[in-house]
Structures are given as structure tokens and as C-alpha cells.
Design a protein around this motif. Sequence first.
Motif, PDB file in Angstrom:
ATOM      1  N   ASP A 146      25.922   5.276  40.479  1.00 54.29           N
ATOM      2  CA  ASP A 146      25.537   4.687  41.765  1.00 54.29           C
ATOM      3  C   ASP A 146      24.038   4.435  41.834  1.00 54.29           C
ATOM      4  OD1 ASP A 146      28.146   4.713  42.628  1.00 54.29           O
ATOM      5  OD2 ASP A 146      27.957   6.606  43.730  1.00 54.29           O
ATOM      6  N   GLU A 150      23.507  -1.352  41.777  1.00 55.61           N
ATOM      7  CA  GLU A 150      23.706  -1.584  43.201  1.00 55.61           C
ATOM      8  C   GLU A 150      25.093  -2.127  43.493  1.00 55.61           C
ATOM      9  OE1 GLU A 150      21.709  -4.207  46.860  1.00 55.61           O
ATOM     10  OE2 GLU A 150      20.739  -4.100  44.897  1.00 55.61           O
ATOM     11  N   ARG A 151      25.572  -3.021  42.627  1.00 55.91           N
ATOM     12  CA  ARG A 151      26.900  -3.623  42.843  1.00 55.91           C
ATOM     13  C   ARG A 151      27.776  -3.311  41.638  1.00 55.91           C
ATOM     14  NH1 ARG A 151      25.912  -9.692  44.915  1.00 55.91           N
ATOM     15  NH2 ARG A 151      24.531  -9.752  43.098  1.00 55.91           N
ATOM     16  N   GLY A 153      31.372  -1.971  39.708  1.00 56.81           N
ATOM     17  CA  GLY A 153      32.766  -2.395  39.743  1.00 56.81           C
ATOM     18  C   GLY A 153      33.583  -1.499  38.840  1.00 56.81           C
ATOM     19  N   ARG A 181      29.939 -12.528  36.773  1.00 54.08           N
ATOM     20  CA  ARG A 181      29.626 -12.180  38.169  1.00 54.08           C
ATOM     21  C   ARG A 181      30.153 -13.241  39.131  1.00 54.08           C
ATOM     22  NH1 ARG A 181      23.588 -13.012  39.281  1.00 54.08           N
ATOM     23  NH2 ARG A 181      24.400 -15.159  39.160  1.00 54.08           N
ATOM     24  N   VAL A 186      32.648  -9.461  43.020  1.00 53.88           N
ATOM     25  CA  VAL A 186      31.469  -8.602  43.038  1.00 53.88           C
ATOM     26  C   VAL A 186      31.620  -7.472  44.044  1.00 53.88           C
ATOM     27  CG1 VAL A 186      28.998  -8.519  43.524  1.00 53.88           C
ATOM     28  CG2 VAL A 186      29.947 -10.441  42.251  1.00 53.88           C
ATOM     29  N   ASP A 187      32.105  -7.785  45.212  1.00 62.31           N
ATOM     30  CA  ASP A 187      32.229  -6.803  46.296  1.00 62.31           C
ATOM     31  C   ASP A 187      33.708  -6.496  46.529  1.00 62.31           C
ATOM     32  OD1 ASP A 187      32.038  -5.202  48.494  1.00 62.31           O
ATOM     33  OD2 ASP A 187      31.309  -6.768  49.850  1.00 62.31           O
ATOM     34  N   GLU A 189      35.112  -4.655  48.665  1.00 59.11           N
ATOM     35  CA  GLU A 189      35.497  -4.608  50.069  1.00 59.11           C
ATOM     36  C   GLU A 189      35.827  -5.993  50.615  1.00 59.11           C
ATOM     37  OE1 GLU A 189      32.523  -2.565  52.291  1.00 59.11           O
ATOM     38  OE2 GLU A 189      32.857  -0.636  51.289  1.00 59.11           O
ATOM     39  N   SER A 190      35.396  -7.031  49.894  1.00 57.96           N
ATOM     40  CA  SER A 190      35.679  -8.385  50.351  1.00 57.96           C
ATOM     41  C   SER A 190      37.046  -8.880  49.896  1.00 57.96           C
ATOM     42  CB  SER A 190      34.598  -9.348  49.848  1.00 57.96           C
ATOM     43  OG  SER A 190      34.656  -9.474  48.428  1.00 57.96           O
ATOM     44  N   GLY A 214      32.241  -6.533  39.979  1.00 55.70           N
ATOM     45  CA  GLY A 214      30.868  -6.058  40.038  1.00 55.70           C
ATOM     46  C   GLY A 214      29.907  -7.073  39.444  1.00 55.70           C
ATOM     47  N   ASP A 215      28.640  -6.667  39.327  1.00 48.75           N
ATOM     48  CA  ASP A 215      27.572  -7.551  38.852  1.00 48.75           C
ATOM     49  C   ASP A 215      27.000  -7.044  37.533  1.00 48.75           C
ATOM     50  OD1 ASP A 215      25.456  -9.212  38.439  1.00 48.75           O
ATOM     51  OD2 ASP A 215      24.360  -8.681  40.258  1.00 48.75           O
TER      52      ASP A 215
END
Length: 263
Positions: A146, A150-151, A153, A181, A186-187, A189-190, A214-215
Motif C-alpha cells: 500500500d 497508490e493504485r 490491483g 492501465r 484501475v479502480d 471500486e468503479s 491497477g496502474d
Amino acid sequence: MYLADHTWPELGDALSDGSVALVPLGSTEQHGPHLPLATDHLIAEGLATAAAERSDAFRTPTINVGVSPHHRQFPGTMWVDPPEFRDYVESFARNLAYHGIDRVVFVNAHGGNVQHLREVGRRLHEDEVAYAVEWMWDESIPELVDELFERNGPHAGPKETAMITHIAPDLVREDRLEDARDGGLVDLESAETMVHGARTFYDSIDNSANGAFGDPTDVTPEKSERLFEAAADQLVQLAEWIGERDGDELFPESRVEREAANR
């Protein structure tokens, strides 16, 4: 020590009750447009090799194909069905126990293997054949993961990209990092695949068109080395902890013995 590099007389002198085996397990499956299908088993083998060189544990040959049907839409992905996977790994571990290696760490780098390896460990424990635990490298250093990315996966993201950057940099398609990416997810939660608390998906492609999460552009050689060394250190400490335990601490105590001790 890599077990398969030695002759049987050499191993006959080296193996004894209480020996610890590191069994690398991964998969051969898609890891986005930028990482090889070998990603998971390369990570597991790399960590097991490093830990075996830094401890008294033995590294076994690698189990390269795991439970990966959720990646089946991507060309080249291979998998075995869960019952066959569990039976194979259990037989593998019983073979080690026959030679005196009754403590096993399943050095795992594939999420699809986790529940099945834990089931195998439970079977071996109940039969008092071997003490076997599943170890997932990123779960040993969650705070560092973590901190570095930052992003992140769960699959084909920065943490796995970093590990392959350290272990086998020539296999990272650096010109496809942005594609991974931008064409992936990437997210998490989306994602629109959680509906009223239910997971409505079964396959990776339902969440990510190119199989990446993720990124992975957020990776440097320095981060990669730090991640690998931290995970390897955790594995060394686990192998040493298991090796130092008395057999009575590792195998189950029967209800009768427990009640007698409490009288």
C-alpha cells in the motif's frame, strides 16, 4: 538448497525429520498485455529460491499450472480443475513426508490456489502426515504494498509488475504498461459487477477487457527490489519459525489428551 540439483546420497545425508520444504506454486495464465503468462510461477520460484539460499529449507521443483479457469478467455491460459489440483499437491506433500520432510510451506503466488492449498494443509494436518501452510507473498507485506503503490490491483497490477521487473526484467513489455492501465480496470471500486452485495461475475474478463487491474506504470527498479526483498525476508522468517517448532506444537492434540491434561 534446491533439492533437485543434488544426488540421492547427498540428500540421504541431508534430510531428516523436521526438515522444511518450500514448494513454489503459481499459474500459467494471462497477466495483461505487459506481463508473461509465467508471472505467478516465476514470482513463487524466485522467492522460494531466495529463501532457500538464506535458510536451511529445501526448495522443491515448481508447480507451474494452478486453478485458473477464471482467465480462460485469454489465449494461452492453462488450468487444472480444483479436485485434481488438490489431490496432486497433497500427493506431492505426502511424498516429501516419506523422505522426512514433514514441514511444508506452499510458496504461493496465485490467488486462485489459496483456498485449495489451505484445504490440502488441513488434510495433512488431520492425518498428522505433515504440517503444511499456504503463504501468499503479498499478504505477508500488505502495508509495504500500500505504501509503494497508490493504485494497486489484485492481478497484473503494479505489485506483480514490480516483482517481474526484479526477477525477470526482460519479460516486462515496458511499451505496453500504459496500454495495461488504460485498457484495464484501475479502480476496483468503479467496477459495476457488485450488485446489492453480490459478486455477479465469475471471469476476469468481466471486469477487465485486457486482464489487467491497477496502474503498472507506477513501478521503478528501486520499488521492485524493496518489494522482493521484504517478501523474501518474511518467507525466511516463516521457514525458520516452522523449523524451530517441536512436532508436538505442530500436530493436533486429541480431545482425550487435552481433557486429561486439564484434570
